[in-house]
Scaffold this active site. Sequence first.
Site, PDB file in Angstrom:
ATOM      1  N   SER A 159       4.223  12.738   0.975  1.00 54.72           N
ATOM      2  CA  SER A 159       5.602  12.495   1.357  1.00 54.72           C
ATOM      3  C   SER A 159       6.709  12.852   0.630  1.00 54.72           C
ATOM      4  O   SER A 159       6.668  14.298   0.682  1.00 54.72           O
ATOM      5  CB  SER A 159       5.511  10.777   0.956  1.00 54.72           C
ATOM      6  OG  SER A 159       6.801  10.157   1.708  1.00 54.72           O
ATOM      7  N   ARG A 174      12.786  -2.689   0.786  1.00 51.84           N
ATOM      8  CA  ARG A 174      11.442  -2.366   0.645  1.00 51.84           C
ATOM      9  C   ARG A 174      10.655  -2.944   1.607  1.00 51.84           C
ATOM     10  O   ARG A 174       9.686  -2.360   2.277  1.00 51.84           O
ATOM     11  CB  ARG A 174      10.935  -2.872  -0.592  1.00 51.84           C
ATOM     12  CG  ARG A 174       9.342  -2.578  -1.043  1.00 51.84           C
ATOM     13  CD  ARG A 174       9.152  -1.281  -0.989  1.00 51.84           C
ATOM     14  NE  ARG A 174       7.904  -0.938  -1.799  1.00 51.84           N
ATOM     15  CZ  ARG A 174       7.712   0.425  -2.264  1.00 51.84           C
ATOM     16  NH1 ARG A 174       8.478   1.283  -2.067  1.00 51.84           N
ATOM     17  NH2 ARG A 174       6.480   0.665  -2.826  1.00 51.84           N
ATOM     18  N   ASP A 178       0.398   7.897  11.128  1.00 48.19           N
ATOM     19  CA  ASP A 178       1.702   8.004  10.454  1.00 48.19           C
ATOM     20  C   ASP A 178       2.606   8.057  11.164  1.00 48.19           C
ATOM     21  O   ASP A 178       3.207   8.937  12.030  1.00 48.19           O
ATOM     22  CB  ASP A 178       1.757   9.179   9.751  1.00 48.19           C
ATOM     23  CG  ASP A 178       2.781   9.228   8.358  1.00 48.19           C
ATOM     24  OD1 ASP A 178       3.722   8.333   8.578  1.00 48.19           O
ATOM     25  OD2 ASP A 178       2.687  10.213   7.433  1.00 48.19           O
ATOM     26  N   HIS A 217       1.056   5.666   6.882  1.00 44.74           N
ATOM     27  CA  HIS A 217       1.858   6.904   6.007  1.00 44.74           C
ATOM     28  C   HIS A 217       1.078   6.659   4.537  1.00 44.74           C
ATOM     29  O   HIS A 217       0.837   7.525   3.873  1.00 44.74           O
ATOM     30  CB  HIS A 217       3.253   6.764   5.824  1.00 44.74           C
ATOM     31  CG  HIS A 217       3.776   7.843   4.921  1.00 44.74           C
ATOM     32  ND1 HIS A 217       3.675   8.914   5.222  1.00 44.74           N
ATOM     33  CD2 HIS A 217       4.475   7.578   3.690  1.00 44.74           C
ATOM     34  CE1 HIS A 217       4.499   9.644   4.137  1.00 44.74           C
ATOM     35  NE2 HIS A 217       4.883   8.659   3.383  1.00 44.74           N
ATOM     36  N   ASP A 218       1.103   5.556   4.374  1.00 40.83           N
ATOM     37  CA  ASP A 218       0.229   5.220   2.951  1.00 40.83           C
ATOM     38  C   ASP A 218      -1.114   5.409   2.761  1.00 40.83           C
ATOM     39  O   ASP A 218      -1.834   5.536   1.672  1.00 40.83           O
ATOM     40  CB  ASP A 218       0.445   3.377   2.507  1.00 40.83           C
ATOM     41  CG  ASP A 218       1.621   3.113   2.079  1.00 40.83           C
ATOM     42  OD1 ASP A 218       2.430   4.093   1.631  1.00 40.83           O
ATOM     43  OD2 ASP A 218       1.873   1.996   1.718  1.00 40.83           O
TER      44      ASP A 218
END
Length: 351
Positions: free
Chosen positions: A135, A201, A289, A318-319
Site C-alpha cells: 500500500s 476510518r 483489492d 486490500h487488507d
Amino acid sequence: MSTQSFTYTGTFELESGQKLQGLEIGFNTYGSLNENRDNVVWVCHALTANSDVFDWWKGLFGPDDHFNPNDHFIVCANVLGSPYGTLNPLSINPATGQPYYLAFPEFTIRDIIKAHKLLADHLKIEHIEILLGGSLGGQQAIEWSIIEPDRIKNLILIATNAKHSPWGIAFNESQRLAISADRTFYAGAADGGSKGLKAARSIALLSYRSYKTYDITQQEDQSDVTDNFKASTYQNYQGQKLVNRFNAYSYWYLSKAMDSHNIGRGRHGIDKALSLIKARTLVIGIKSDVLFPVEEQQYLFRHIPKSAFAELDSFYGHDGFLIETEDLTNIITSFFKTDVKGKIIELQKIA
C-alpha cells in the site's frame, strides 16, 4: 521492543521548498548486521502503522517467521507526519512553541524517503538486501528504488501502484471531508477532529475490504434483526479503535502524501521512471483489492525490467497483504529460487 529515535540536526527541505527543523524519526531494528553487511531487510509501513513491524505483520515478521532477527537485520522507520516517534502535526513548532496542527507543511512520498535515506546513512547501511512494503509502504519502496537504484538489491511491492489513482484520491478526499466536517478539527487541540476521524476510518474500511469480506464476516445470525447490525457495530468499533491510537491531523497529511504519489513526476513519465529500477523485483497483487486493483500491479510488472508477478486470491481485499502471511511467505520463498525476468509465480498451496 522499544522504538529508537534519530534526530537530524540540519535543515530538512521538502519537495515543495518548505523547510523543517529538528526532524526526528522513530524506528525499530531487529537482529544485527552480518559480517558481509548483506542481510538488511527494510520495511516501509502503510498509512497508520508504526515502526514495530513485529507487532503488525506477524506471520511474516517475527522470531520464528520468514523474516526473523536470526537471519536478517530488519529495519522499519516511522514515516514523516506519523505520531509514532517521527516529526508530525502534533509536534512542537519551534517558531511558535505550540504544536503545528494545520500549520504543518504538506509533504510527499519523496519527502518520506528523503528522511529514511538520512536514517539509513546514520545506521551506516550502504546496501539494502530487501526493501518491501504494501500500500503506502509499497509507494515508498518504489520511490526509493528509483531515487537510489544501486542501494536496493531486491524489491518486494505488494498491493501498490506507480501513481495514486483518481479512485484512490476520491476515497481519501471523502475521508478528509468527513474530518473537516468535525468543527473541532480547527480548534487547535490534540484530539481535534476525532469524530471526523472515526467517520473517515469507516469510509476507508470499505476500500480495504470487499463485498465478500463483509458478507462472510458480518452476516447476521438471526433473521429478525432490524437495527444494531453486526456491520454497523463493526464500523463504529474500527473507527473508534483508530481514534484511540492516532490523530486526525496526521491522517489528513498522510492521506495527502498518498495522493501526491506519482513516480513519473519530473522524470519524463511513469514508464521511464520504472525503467530506472535495477532491483530484482517481486510484484504481488490481490485479486479482490478494490483500492489498488490488480491491474496496477500488473502494470508495474510489465514495466520494471527485472520483475516477477504473483497474485493472491484472498477474500479480505486490500487488507489481505497484512493477513495472508502464509501465502506471502510461500510466494517470497519461490521468488528467491527463480529467475525473475517476466516470471509469473503461481502460489503453491501447502497441503
